[in-house]
Design an enzyme around this catalytic site. Structure first.
Site, PDB file in Angstrom:
ATOM      1  N   GLY A   4      24.871  63.314 -30.345  1.00  0.00           N
ATOM      2  CA  GLY A   4      23.841  63.747 -29.413  1.00  0.00           C
ATOM      3  C   GLY A   4      22.470  63.893 -30.064  1.00  0.00           C
ATOM      4  O   GLY A   4      21.623  64.639 -29.588  1.00  0.00           O
ATOM      5  N   GLY A   5      22.254  63.154 -31.139  1.00  0.00           N
ATOM      6  CA  GLY A   5      20.939  63.168 -31.790  1.00  0.00           C
ATOM      7  C   GLY A   5      20.649  64.448 -32.556  1.00  0.00           C
ATOM      8  O   GLY A   5      19.528  64.645 -33.022  1.00  0.00           O
ATOM      9  N   GLU A  34      27.182  53.990 -36.180  1.00  0.00           N
ATOM     10  CA  GLU A  34      28.350  54.850 -35.958  1.00  0.00           C
ATOM     11  C   GLU A  34      29.321  54.226 -34.980  1.00  0.00           C
ATOM     12  O   GLU A  34      28.998  53.255 -34.306  1.00  0.00           O
ATOM     13  CB  GLU A  34      27.922  56.235 -35.442  1.00  0.00           C
ATOM     14  CG  GLU A  34      27.354  56.226 -34.046  1.00  0.00           C
ATOM     15  CD  GLU A  34      27.386  57.612 -33.387  1.00  0.00           C
ATOM     16  OE1 GLU A  34      28.194  58.471 -33.792  1.00  0.00           O
ATOM     17  OE2 GLU A  34      26.617  57.818 -32.444  1.00  0.00           O
ATOM     18  N   ARG A  91      35.616  56.856 -27.933  1.00  0.00           N
ATOM     19  CA  ARG A  91      35.841  57.337 -26.566  1.00  0.00           C
ATOM     20  C   ARG A  91      35.151  56.390 -25.609  1.00  0.00           C
ATOM     21  O   ARG A  91      34.438  55.481 -26.032  1.00  0.00           O
ATOM     22  CB  ARG A  91      35.259  58.742 -26.418  1.00  0.00           C
ATOM     23  CG  ARG A  91      33.787  58.764 -26.832  1.00  0.00           C
ATOM     24  CD  ARG A  91      33.077  60.041 -26.469  1.00  0.00           C
ATOM     25  NE  ARG A  91      31.773  60.112 -27.087  1.00  0.00           N
ATOM     26  CZ  ARG A  91      30.660  59.558 -26.622  1.00  0.00           C
ATOM     27  NH1 ARG A  91      30.702  58.836 -25.496  1.00  0.00           N
ATOM     28  NH2 ARG A  91      29.508  59.668 -27.252  1.00  0.00           N
ATOM     29  N   GLU A 127      19.515  57.832 -44.707  1.00  0.00           N
ATOM     30  CA  GLU A 127      19.405  56.413 -44.386  1.00  0.00           C
ATOM     31  C   GLU A 127      17.945  56.016 -44.373  1.00  0.00           C
ATOM     32  O   GLU A 127      17.075  56.850 -44.085  1.00  0.00           O
ATOM     33  CB  GLU A 127      19.955  56.138 -42.969  1.00  0.00           C
ATOM     34  CG  GLU A 127      21.435  55.931 -42.935  1.00  0.00           C
ATOM     35  CD  GLU A 127      21.983  55.610 -41.556  1.00  0.00           C
ATOM     36  OE1 GLU A 127      21.215  55.575 -40.560  1.00  0.00           O
ATOM     37  OE2 GLU A 127      23.197  55.382 -41.481  1.00  0.00           O
ATOM     38  N   LYS A 144      30.724  60.690 -40.017  1.00  0.00           N
ATOM     39  CA  LYS A 144      29.922  59.469 -40.127  1.00  0.00           C
ATOM     40  C   LYS A 144      29.884  58.916 -41.542  1.00  0.00           C
ATOM     41  O   LYS A 144      29.678  57.720 -41.726  1.00  0.00           O
ATOM     42  CB  LYS A 144      28.508  59.741 -39.630  1.00  0.00           C
ATOM     43  CG  LYS A 144      28.465  60.001 -38.140  1.00  0.00           C
ATOM     44  CD  LYS A 144      27.050  60.289 -37.751  1.00  0.00           C
ATOM     45  CE  LYS A 144      26.848  60.129 -36.277  1.00  0.00           C
ATOM     46  NZ  LYS A 144      25.418  60.064 -35.978  1.00  0.00           N
ATOM     47  N   LYS A 153      20.636  62.609 -41.858  1.00  0.00           N
ATOM     48  CA  LYS A 153      21.546  62.676 -40.707  1.00  0.00           C
ATOM     49  C   LYS A 153      22.770  63.534 -41.017  1.00  0.00           C
ATOM     50  O   LYS A 153      23.253  63.543 -42.151  1.00  0.00           O
ATOM     51  CB  LYS A 153      22.023  61.266 -40.331  1.00  0.00           C
ATOM     52  CG  LYS A 153      20.893  60.323 -39.973  1.00  0.00           C
ATOM     53  CD  LYS A 153      21.381  58.901 -39.756  1.00  0.00           C
ATOM     54  CE  LYS A 153      22.060  58.699 -38.422  1.00  0.00           C
ATOM     55  NZ  LYS A 153      22.307  57.247 -38.161  1.00  0.00           N
TER      56      LYS A 153
END
Ligand code: ADP
Length: 446
Positions: A164-165, A287, A291, A200, A116, A158
């Site tokens: 998936g958090g 992000e 996919r 962030e 990221k 982060k």
């Protein structure tokens, strides 16, 4: 075009891919663990191969077993689906090295966007707005403290490898930064084997808006409108809708064109999603997912375009079937993710389905691998069905969704259907007046 595709996944998404292949005249190979021998994706595929015992690390994540299955069945391409191997650049590389086509982006693009920190830097350089934060990964706790003071609290730590958090922690003030930094790193190390983190500004009332994209190997890229995925619990999406009730037409076009331009300029192949937070009329990149996404279905409903078909076509080297001007947006679509969980405590509820009746009627779609007597295993993700409803207007869509949720019967286990029935009756939801924190607030209040 490919003649035979191995689908390296399970459940509803394996079925979804199988359906696209069938309609394109492509034969399918299912792979499965011993826990999934009776699964619907195995029953419907032309051929199937057992690739290991129930734990995903020994089956759906078992690269040698998947490649061997592709080889012995003579597949010419591998579709990774969602989750499992879908964002694993090393897997994509091995698939190609073994002479199969990978139905997804190049390993380089998976790598670029999978981290990221590099993703954020890349899109920033291409003119995309990002959330204010650290310039790259944090070097130390001291670096975190200084950056937080510069951008102002609250802040979010982060994981660079996040998904998936996981590996995300909020610090409300200077007193909480050390704990957030330490916890986020620990969680990231445990989940991804990489404890690199960045920081962030924690936005207070944003909506989660994402743009569905498709690029080909001929220099083309298009967008399929946006999805609003603000109804979340623990940073996981619960309900999604398209278009977003929070955007106007010019904002929609502006962000769609910008996102398509970014993937065109990096030469991206395949479907992908660029995710933004949107607050006070401004978009901030968070992000890119390289996919297919679970909620691709609502974009299909409003455009009438089969995104998996397009994904397979571009992987085979064909150009996108549509010009941007040919992609028209019709009406409104909402998806509810139905999990095998207690709707109050969210504890998993595996077990045997006794009594299954999916809803039907005009513009109602159920993507699920359930059937009567099916045993939901405890080894995998708890999502067991997606209910997707379309309407000419948002209001029509809501009325139809309420009706479809009433009709839906999944007996024998606990599911989140009762939660969805309550959510779609909430005035805030009906008015489209919600942000990413709304659902957590609702669950606390009740
Ligand atoms: P993951 O890859 O783990 O899903 P994302 O970066 O996509 O992580 O973020 C997931 C969710 O976390 C977002 O949809 C949003 O709800 C929340 N989130 C992420 N970044 C921020 C931020 N800067 N401020 C507020 N919420 C955020």
């Amino acid at each position: 075009m490919f003649e035979k595709i191995l689908i390296a996944n399970r459940g509803e998404i394996a079925l979804r891919i199988h359906r696209a292949c069938r309609e394109m005249g492509i034969r399918t190979v299912a792979v499965h663990s011993t826990a999934d021998a009776d699964a619907m994706h195995v029953r419907l595929a032309d051929e199937s191969v057992c690739i290991g015992p129930p734990p995903a690390k020994d089956s759906y994540l078992n690269i040698p077993a998947i490649l061997t299955a592709a080889s012995i069945t003579g597949a010419d391409a591998i579709h990774p689906g969602i989750g499992f191997m879908s964002e694993n650049a090393a897997f994509a590389e091995m698939v190609e090295q073994h002479g199969f086509a990978f139905i997804g982006p190049t390993p380089e693009h998976i790598r670029l966007m999978g981290d990221k920190v590099t993703a954020k830097k890349t899109v920033q350089a291409l003119g995309m707005p990002t959330v204010p934060g650290s310039d790259g990964a944090l070097q130390s706790l001291d670096d975190a403290i200084k950056t937080a003071a510069r951008i102002g609290y609250p802040v979010l730590i982060k994981a660079a490898a996040g998904g998936g958090g996981k590996g995300m922690k909020v610090a409300d003030d200077a007193a909480g930064i050390e704990e957030a930094y330490t916890l986020a790193r620990g969680e990231a190390r445990a989940a991804f084997g990489n404890d690199e983190v960045y920081i962030e500004k924690y936005l207070q009332r944003p909506r989660h808006i994402e743009v569905q994209l498709l690029g080909d190997t001929h220099g083309n890229a298009v967008y399929f409108g946006e999805r609003d995925c603000s109804i979340q619990r623990r940073h996981q999406k619960v309900i999604e809708e398209a278009p977003s009730p929070g955007l106007n037409g010019s904002e929609r076009e502006e962000i769609g064109l910008l996102a398509a331009d970014v993937i065109r300029r990096i030469g991206y192949r395949g479907v992908g999603t660029i995710e933004f937070l949107y607050e006070n009329g401004k978009f901030y990149f968070i992000e890119m997912n390289t996919r297919l996404q679970i909620e691709h279905t609502i974009s299909e409903m409003i455009t009438g375009i089969d995104l998996v078909r397009e994904q397979i076509r571009v992987a085979a080297g064909l150009p996108i079937s549509y010009q941007q001007s040919e992609i028209a947006f019709n009406g409104h679509a909402i998806e509810c993710r139905i999990n095998a969980e207690n709707p109050e405590t969210f504890l998993p509820s595996p077990g045997t389905i006794v009594g299954y009746h999916p809803p039907g009627g005009l513009d109602v779609r159920v993507d699920s691998a359930l059937y009567d007597g099916y045993r939901v295993p405890s080894n995998y993700d708890s999502m067991i069905a997606k209910l997707i409803v379309h309407g000419a207007t948002r209001n029509e869509c809501l009325l139809r969704l309420r009706r479809a949720l009433e009709e839906f019967v999944i007996g024998g286990i606990n599911t989140t259907l009762p939660l969805h029935r309550r959510l779609v009756a909430q005035p805030d939801f009906i008015n489209g007046d919600y942000d990413i924190h709304w659902l957590e607030g609702f669950l606390e209040r009740k």
